[in-house]
Design a protein around this motif. Structure first.
Motif, PDB file in Angstrom:
ATOM      1  N   SER A   1       0.830  -1.204   0.000  1.00  0.00           N
ATOM      2  CA  SER A   1       0.000   0.000   0.000  1.00  0.00           C
ATOM      3  C   SER A   1       0.867   1.257   0.000  1.00  0.00           C
ATOM      4  N   LEU A   2       2.021   1.209   0.696  1.00  0.00           N
ATOM      5  CA  LEU A   2       2.926   2.355   0.701  1.00  0.00           C
ATOM      6  C   LEU A   2       3.487   2.617  -0.688  1.00  0.00           C
TER       7      LEU A   2
ATOM      8  N   SER B   1       2.341   1.400  -3.806  1.00  0.00           N
ATOM      9  CA  SER B   1       1.370   1.640  -4.882  1.00  0.00           C
ATOM     10  C   SER B   1       0.323   2.686  -4.528  1.00  0.00           C
ATOM     11  N   GLU B   2       0.283   3.066  -3.230  1.00  0.00           N
ATOM     12  CA  GLU B   2      -0.700   4.037  -2.744  1.00  0.00           C
ATOM     13  C   GLU B   2      -2.142   3.570  -2.973  1.00  0.00           C
ATOM     14  N   GLU B   3      -2.333   2.264  -2.965  1.00  0.00           N
ATOM     15  CA  GLU B   3      -3.675   1.684  -3.024  1.00  0.00           C
ATOM     16  C   GLU B   3      -3.614   0.270  -2.447  1.00  0.00           C
TER      17      GLU B   3
ATOM     18  N   LEU C   1      -5.369   3.108   3.701  1.00  0.00           N
ATOM     19  CA  LEU C   1      -4.123   3.894   3.607  1.00  0.00           C
ATOM     20  C   LEU C   1      -3.978   4.862   4.780  1.00  0.00           C
TER      21      LEU C   1
ATOM     22  N   ILE D   1      -0.138   5.146   6.909  1.00  0.00           N
ATOM     23  CA  ILE D   1       0.901   4.305   6.301  1.00  0.00           C
ATOM     24  C   ILE D   1       2.228   5.074   6.219  1.00  0.00           C
ATOM     25  N   SER D   2       2.185   6.269   5.664  1.00  0.00           N
ATOM     26  CA  SER D   2       3.411   7.083   5.564  1.00  0.00           C
ATOM     27  C   SER D   2       3.946   7.426   6.938  1.00  0.00           C
TER      28      SER D   2
END
Length: 743
Positions: free
Chosen positions: A59-60, A62-64, A188, A191-192
Motif C-alpha cells: 500500500s505504501l 502503490s498508494e492503493e 491507507l 501508512i506514511s
C-alpha cells in the motif's frame, strides 16, 4: 526552537541508510486454532490468517490497497530524495512461510529498526508481541544496544475501538519500544506516518536521551547539553542572553528567532521552573528543561539536531570526524596556529579571566576545562610557559602552550579546539581551518627566508650542565625561582616569544637527555644549543663529540653556550679550547650564560638562537648580541664573509695596480738618472709602506713626490670606487632590512 533542514551536520550525515524490518506473522498452525469471534473478521480464510504487514508495504508503494497479496514482499528501497530525512530507506518483509529461523536471525542483525505488526482485531496477535517477538529480538541483540521497536496495529478499519489501552502497559514494560501506530492498509491510514516514525526511531532515537521510568533525561544527555550550554555562553555569565540564543538558533537551525518568540520560550520556562530564567537570560536549568520538554512531546529530533551540530553521535560521544578533521602535513613541514585561531584563543582566555588579572587561576582554568572530558594540562605546563608570581598561567603563557601543542601534536590541538567548539563559534567547516601548514624547509633554505613563526631549538649537553637553567631562563626565571620547582613538575620543554628585528617569534626549547647517540627525532630542529658547564672539565667534550657526530656536516646552525659562567672557569679536558673549536668550525664564539642573577636572566642567547634559526644561511657575529640596533646590523654586515671577501679583492686589485705603476716609474727614472737610483728605490718603498698602512686604517693617501698628476688621479679613482662600493653595499643592506621588517 524549530528544527530546520539546512544545517551543517544532519541525521543523514550520521547514517548512510535505514533498514526497516517488518515481523509479526502468526504461525500457520496457531492461526487455524483461533476462534472466529476472537481472531478474524467474518469471511476470512482461517488457514491464511495474517496481520497484514505485506499489505502495508504494498500500500505504501502503490498508494492503493492490493487485491492480491503475495506471502512476502520483495525488499523495497526508497530513494533519499523522497524521504523526510534525506536518507535511503530499505523496507524488508519477513515471512515464516517462506523463510527459516536462521534467515530471521540474520535479518534482525542487519536491521536498524523493527516494526512488530499485530492486528487490532486479533487479541492473540497482540499477545504474540510480548510472548514471541520482543523476547526473540532481544535474544539476538546486546542489552546495551537494543534495537528500537515500533508497534504497528493494522486493520484499524475493521473495528470501532482502539487497542492503545492494551498496548500502553507493554510500552511501559519495554523501554526499547519507541512508539505505537494504529493504521489501515486498506484505507491507507497512517501508512506514511508508520515508516516516518520507523525512520525517525533510527535517526533520532529516544533511548540515549531519555529514561521513561524516571521521566528525565539520562546523565550522558545532560552532560552533552551542559557542554553545549557552556560553549554557547560566550560571555561566561551563566545565562544565554538574547544575542547568544539567536546565535545558537542560527548555527543549529539556520533560522533566527523573533523577539516575541524568544519571550515565548522564556515564558514557558518561567511557568514551569522558578530558576530557569535569570536577568532576562536562559539558565542552564532552563536550557535542560526545554530539551526535556521537547523529548516528552515527541520532538526529540530537535534535541538531536542540536547534539549533532555540536559533534555528537548516537552514543552521545563526540565523533572522530568532528574531533580529528582531515589535515595533510607533507614531510619537512610544521604546523602553526593562524591569526584567526589566536583571536579565538584570546577570546577564550578573556571569557574565563573573570578577575581581569591577565592570568588564569586554578579555579578559572578548571572552569575553562569543563567542556573537556578530562583535564588536558598537567602541573608541568606551569614550568613550560610563562606564569605570574603566583604560578598562574599568564595570557602569553596560555597562547604559548597552544602554540607548543600545535607544533608538537597537531592532532591533539585539533581535539582540544573541538572541545572548545572552535568550528561552531567561528562558523568554520572544521578545526583544520585554524592550522597553518608551513612550506618545506628546503624551500626556505633555497630562498634564504622563512615564513615560519615557531622555531625549535634542541638543547644538548651532559647531565647537570645547566640545560634546565637555560630552559627556565627563557621564561624569565632566575636560579632562586628554579629551585622551587618540584622534580615531578619539571618539563623538558619551554616556549616563549622572542623579538628578532622587530618581529615576534616563538622559540621552543627542548631538553635532550644525555645519550651516546641521538635519534633522528632528537636531531630534527631549526637550531642547536650545545651547553657545557664551565666549572666541569669534562663537560665540553660531550658537546664536541655530539657536534661532530650529528651536526658538523648538516645545515643546522649551532651555538655553544658556556653555562654557569658565574662560577670559576676551569680548563676543559679536550684537545682544543671551546673558543678555538668554534673558530675551527666557523661557529660563533661560546656565549657566557648564567641564571644566578638577582633579576630575570639575560635573553641575549635566545635572541641569537632565534636569529640563527631564522637565517641559517648567514653567519652573524653580533657585537652587542641584540641584533636589533643599527650598530648591530651594520656590524653584522661589515663582519660578514661576503663583505670581507669583496674588500680583500678590491684591495688586492688596487695594490697590484699601484705596484705595476711604481715599477714603470722606477724603470723611467733609472734610465734618466742612474745616479739617483737609491733615492728612487726609497721613494718606492715609502709608497708601498704607505699603501699597506693606510689600507688597514682608513682612506689611502699616497705621499710620493715623484708621482705624476695622472697617476695620482688613477689611484684615487680606484680608492673612490672601493669606498663607494662599500657605502652602496651598507645602504642596500639597510634597505633590505627595512623592507623585511615591513613584511
Amino acid at each position: 526552537m524549530r528544527a530546520g533542514r539546512g544545517r551543517p551536520l544532519r541525521a543523514a550525515d550520521m547514517k548512510k541508510d535505514v533498514r526497516i524490518l517488518l515481523v509479526g506473522e502468526l504461525p500457520r498452525l496457531q492461526a487455524v486454532s483461533f476462534p472466529v469471534s476472537e481472531a478474524c473478521p467474518v469471511g476470512m480464510d482461517m488457514v491464511t490468517a495474517r496481520v497484514g504487514k505485506t499489505s502495508l508495504i504494498m500500500s505504501l508503494v502503490s498508494e492503493e490497497f492490493p487485491e492480491e497479496v503475495p506471502p512476502r514482499a520483495e525488499e523495497i528501497t526508497i530513494p533519499a530524495d523522497v524521504t523526510p530525512e534525506r536518507v535511503p530507506t530499505h523496507i524488508v518483509d519477513y515471512s515464516e512461510a517462506e523463510q527459516s529461523d536462521e534467515q530471521l536471525h540474520q535479518e534482525i542483525s542487519q536491521a536498524n529498526v523493527i516494526c512488530i505488526v499485530y492486528a487490532v482485531n486479533n487479541k492473540h496477535s497482540i499477545d504474540k508481541v510480548t510472548s514471541r517477538w520482543i523476547p526473540l529480538i532481544n535474544e539476538r541483540t546486546d542489552k546495551d544496544s537494543r534495537l528500537p521497536l515500533i508497534l504497528v496495529g493494522n486493520k484499524s478499519d475493521l473495528v470501532e475501538y482502539s487497542s492503545m489501552e492494551t498496548i500502553l502497559p507493554i510500552m511501559n514494560q519495554y523501554t526499547e519500544i519507541e512508539t505505537c501506530v494504529e493504521c489501515s492498509a486498506k484505507n491507507l491510514k497512517n501508512i506514511s506516518e508508520l515508516f516516518y516514525y520507523a525512520q525517525k526511531a533510527v535517526l533520532h532515537p529516544t533511548g540515549p536521551l531519555y529514561c521513561p521510568e524516571e521521566k528525565e533525561m539520562k546523565p550522558a544527555c545532560i552532560k552533552a547539553l551542559t557542554r553545549i550550554f557552556k560553549i554557547s555562553d560566550q560571555d561566561n555569565d551563566g545565562t544565554l542572553n538574547d544575542a547568544e540564543l539567536n546565535f545558537f538558533q542560527r548555527i543549529c537551525f539556520n533560522t533566527p528567532l523573533a523577539p516575541q518568540a524568544l519571550e515565548d520560550v522564556k515564558n514557558v520556562v518561567r511557568k514551569h521552573i522558578s530558576d530557569g530564567v535569570a536577568d532576562s537570560g536562559l539558565t542552564l536549568k532552563g536550557f535542560l528543561f526545554l530539551h526535556t520538554l521537547f523529548i516528552q512531546r515527541g520532538r526529540h529530533e530537535t534535541t538531536w539536531t542540536v547534539l549533532r551540530r555540536f559533534g555528537y553521535a548516537d552514543d552521545l560521544d563526540l565523533t572522530p570526524e568532528y574531533l580529528f578533521p582531515l589535515l595533510k602535513i607533507p614531510p619537512d613541514c610544521t604546523t602553526e596556529l593562524n591569526h584567526h585561531a589566536y583571536l579565538f584563543l584570546q577570546s577564550t582566555f578573556d571569557k574565563h579571566d573573570l578577575d581581569r588579572d591577565c592570568a588564569l587561576s586554578p579555579d578559572e582554568l578548571k572552569d575553562l576545562f569543563k567542556v573537556f572530558p578530562y583535564i588536558p594540562w598537567g602541573p608541568d605546563v606551569n614550568n613550560t610557559v610563562c606564569t605570574n608570581e603566583k604560578g598562574w598561567i599568564t595570557y602569553q603563557g596560555f597562547l604559548s602552550q597552544w602554540t607548543l601543542t600545535t607544533y608538537l601534536d597537531v592532532q591533539r590541538c585539533l581535539e582540544y579546539l573541538g572541545y572548545l567548539g572552535y568550528s561552531i563559534l567561528t562558523e568554520q567547516e572544521s578545526q583544520a581551518s585554524a592550522i597553518t601548514v608551513t612550506r618545506d624547509k628546503k624551500i626556505d633554505l633555497q630562498k634564504k627566508q622563512t615564513q615560519r613563526n615557531v622555531f625549535r631549538c634542541n638543547v644538548i649537553g651532559m647531565k647537570n650542565c645547566g640545560k634546565s637553567g637555560v630552559l627556565q631562563s627563557l621564561l624569565g626565571r632566575n636560579l632562586m625561582r628554579q629551585r622551587k620547582i618540584r622534580d615531578d613538575h619539571k618539563s623538558y620543554y619551554a616556549i616563549n616569544t622572542v623579538y628578532v628585528y622587530g618581529q615576534e617569534k616563538y622559540l621552543l626549547l627542548h631538553d635532550i637527555s644525555e645519550s651516546e647517540f641521538l635519534t633522528e627525532a632528537e636531531i630534527l630542529c631549526d637550531v642547536v644549543c650545545l651547553v657545557y658547564d664551565v666549572s666541569n672539565p669534562k663537560s665540553f667534550e660531550y658537546c664536541a663529540r655530539i657536534f661532530k657526530q650529528h651536526f658538523m656536516d648538516s645545515r643546522i646552525p649551532c651555538l655553544i653556550v658556556a653555562a654557569k659562567s658565574d662560577l670559576h672557569e676551569v680548563k676543559q679536558e679536550y684537545s682544543i679550547s671551546p673558543t678555538d673549536f668554534c673558530r675551527k668550525h666557523k661557529m660563533p664564539p661560546p656565549q657566557a650564560f648564567t641564571c644566578n642573577t638577582a633579576d630575570a636572566p639575560s635573553k641575549d642567547i635566545f635572541v641569537k638562537l632565534t636569529t640563527m634559526a631564522m637565517y641559517p644561511h648567514a653567519r652573524l657575529r653580533c657585537m652587542c648580541t641584540c641584533n636589533r640596533c643599527t650598530f648591530c646590523i651594520c656590524q653584522n654586515f661589515l663582519n660578514s664573509d661576503l663583505l670581507q671577501s669583496v674588500k680583500n679583492k678590491i684591495f688586492t686589485a688596487v695594490l697590484n695596480r699601484l705596484r705595476a705603476r711604481v715599477a714603470e716609474w722606477g724603470a723611467m727614472l733609472l734610465a734618466d738618472e742612474e745616479g739617483s737610483i737609491i733615492h728612487q728605490v726609497h721613494a718606492i718603498g715609502s709608497v708601498e709602506d704607505s699603501i699597506f698602512v693606510e689600507s688597514s686604517h682608513g682612506p689611502l693617501f699616497l705621499e710620493a713626490r715623484h708621482v705624476t698628476q695622472a697617476d695620482l688621479k688613477s689611484s684615487t679613482f680606484w680608492l673612490r670606487a672601493s669606498f663607494g662600493a662599500t657605502v652602496f653595499a651598507v645602504l642596500g643592506f639597510a634597505m633590505y632590512k627595512a623592507l623585511l621588517k615591513q613584511r
